[in-house]
Design an enzyme around this catalytic site. Structure first.
Site, PDB file in Angstrom:
ATOM      1  N   HIS A  46      36.174 -13.077 -55.901  1.00  0.00           N
ATOM      2  CA  HIS A  46      36.588 -12.453 -54.633  1.00  0.00           C
ATOM      3  C   HIS A  46      37.971 -12.957 -54.216  1.00  0.00           C
ATOM      4  O   HIS A  46      38.392 -14.045 -54.618  1.00  0.00           O
ATOM      5  CB  HIS A  46      35.614 -12.849 -53.510  1.00  0.00           C
ATOM      6  N   CYS A  98      31.085 -18.030 -47.952  1.00  0.00           N
ATOM      7  CA  CYS A  98      30.056 -17.029 -48.305  1.00  0.00           C
ATOM      8  C   CYS A  98      28.788 -17.133 -47.489  1.00  0.00           C
ATOM      9  O   CYS A  98      28.061 -16.150 -47.375  1.00  0.00           O
ATOM     10  CB  CYS A  98      29.624 -17.209 -49.764  1.00  0.00           C
TER      11      CYS A  98
HETATM   12  C1  CIR Z   1      27.495 -12.946 -56.422  1.00  0.00           C
HETATM   13  O1  CIR Z   1      27.927 -12.922 -57.559  1.00  0.00           O
HETATM   14  O2  CIR Z   1      27.507 -11.957 -55.692  1.00  0.00           O
HETATM   15  C2  CIR Z   1      26.908 -14.234 -55.904  1.00  0.00           C
HETATM   16  N1  CIR Z   1      26.271 -14.936 -56.963  1.00  0.00           N
HETATM   17  C3  CIR Z   1      27.966 -15.096 -55.259  1.00  0.00           C
HETATM   18  C4  CIR Z   1      28.589 -14.474 -54.063  1.00  0.00           C
HETATM   19  C5  CIR Z   1      29.553 -15.372 -53.386  1.00  0.00           C
HETATM   20  N2  CIR Z   1      30.075 -14.770 -52.233  1.00  0.00           N
HETATM   21  C6  CIR Z   1      31.310 -14.940 -51.791  1.00  0.00           C
HETATM   22  O3  CIR Z   1      32.104 -15.587 -52.451  1.00  0.00           O
HETATM   23  N3  CIR Z   1      31.644 -14.337 -50.677  1.00  0.00           N
END
Ligand code: CIR
Length: 261
Positions: free
Chosen positions: A167, A254
């Site tokens: 991201h 997150c």
């Molecule tokens: C994903 O791949 O969607 C989750 N394992 C991790 C998401 C992390 N979110 C973020 O960085 N905003």
């Protein structure tokens, strides 16, 4: 303390679920995750947010949605409205309904529609500008639908191509009024005109994800050399243990949606 910091802040979080080890992974290798330890670290994170002045609105775990702890990806909350996303990973789309319901009492809610995909982790808000990562999770339709929702409220949407990370906020986060903590390898040199950049320590490539709240920079304790850079810059740093959620490719932004209710 400046006026915005005096505003009451609400942090939406969601408990770590038992299926976390089945999370989506894109740029990190799968390794065993200690779910109990992840839950303890998440509890420490919530305690930090409370210390920094946030009231917590804790959503129940979603046992069958491995990534549901990462609530940031499900919505973009601005003063005027909340945009509920359509996450780029299909497995994560069922996460949004409960977050939309939680936001409803506080904001007008706009929901992105197919073919849009967008993860909140790609949206970096700096004043009236939303920098949006053009990532593997966020497509052009997502960026355009976000633009249509927020432009009437005076926000500009600026796409930023990213390369090598999940991201935009894996690569750049706001740590001061006009100061970004960045991992330069993953973002174009010319992105973010007018903003100062502080680079992570080269030995800590995942250290650019930080959360500015209550006048402090919440940062993973696993990155001491980057922390040293933040401290030398005169910033107040509040560390949290984040090693287990990092194995699920999550960072400190997150795990919450923070806004003035
Ligand atoms: C994903 O791949 O969607 C989750 N394992 C991790 C998401 C992390 N979110 C973020 O960085 N905003």
């Amino acid at each position: 303390m400046s006026a915005p910091e005096r505003r009451r802040l609400l942090a939406i979080t969601r408990a770590v679920g038992p299926s976390l080890a089945r999370c989506e992974l894109t740029h990190v290798e799968r390794q065993p995750i200690d779910v109990a330890r992840a839950a303890a670290q998440h509890g420490a994170y919530e305690a930090r947010l409370a210390e920094l002045g946030c009231e917590l609105l804790r959503l129940p775990a979603e046992p069958d949605l491995p990534d549901a702890v990462f609530v940031e990806d499900t919505a973009v909350v601005l003063d005027e409205l909340a945009v509920v996303t359509r996450p780029g990973a299909a497995s994560r789309r069922p996460e949004t309904a409960s977050v939309a319901a939680a936001l409803q009492p506080f904001r007008r809610v706009v929901t992105l529609q197919p073919p849009a995909t967008l993860d909140g982790g790609d949206v970096l808000v700096v004043g009236r500008t939303l920098f949006v990562g053009a990532s593997g999770r966020t497509n052009g339709a997502g960026i355009e639908q976000l633009r249509a929702a927020v432009a009437p409220h005076g926000y500009a949407v600026v796409p930023v191509p990213i390369d090598g990370c999940l991201h935009l906020k894996s690569a750049a986060t706001l740590v001061g009024e006009a100061l970004l903590l960045v991992q330069p390898a993953w973002i174009p040199a010319g992105a973010f005109p007018g903003l100062e950049r502080l680079a992570v320590d080269p030995g800590e490539p995942f250290a650019a994800n930080a959360l500015l709240v209550g006048g402090a920079v919440v940062h993973a304790e696993e990155f001491p050399r980057t922390r040293e850079r933040l401290l030398r810059h005169g910033l107040r740093v509040a560390t949290v243990p984040a090693s287990e959620l990092a194995k699920a490719e999550g960072g400190v932004t997150c795990c919450s949606l923070i806004f003035a209710p």
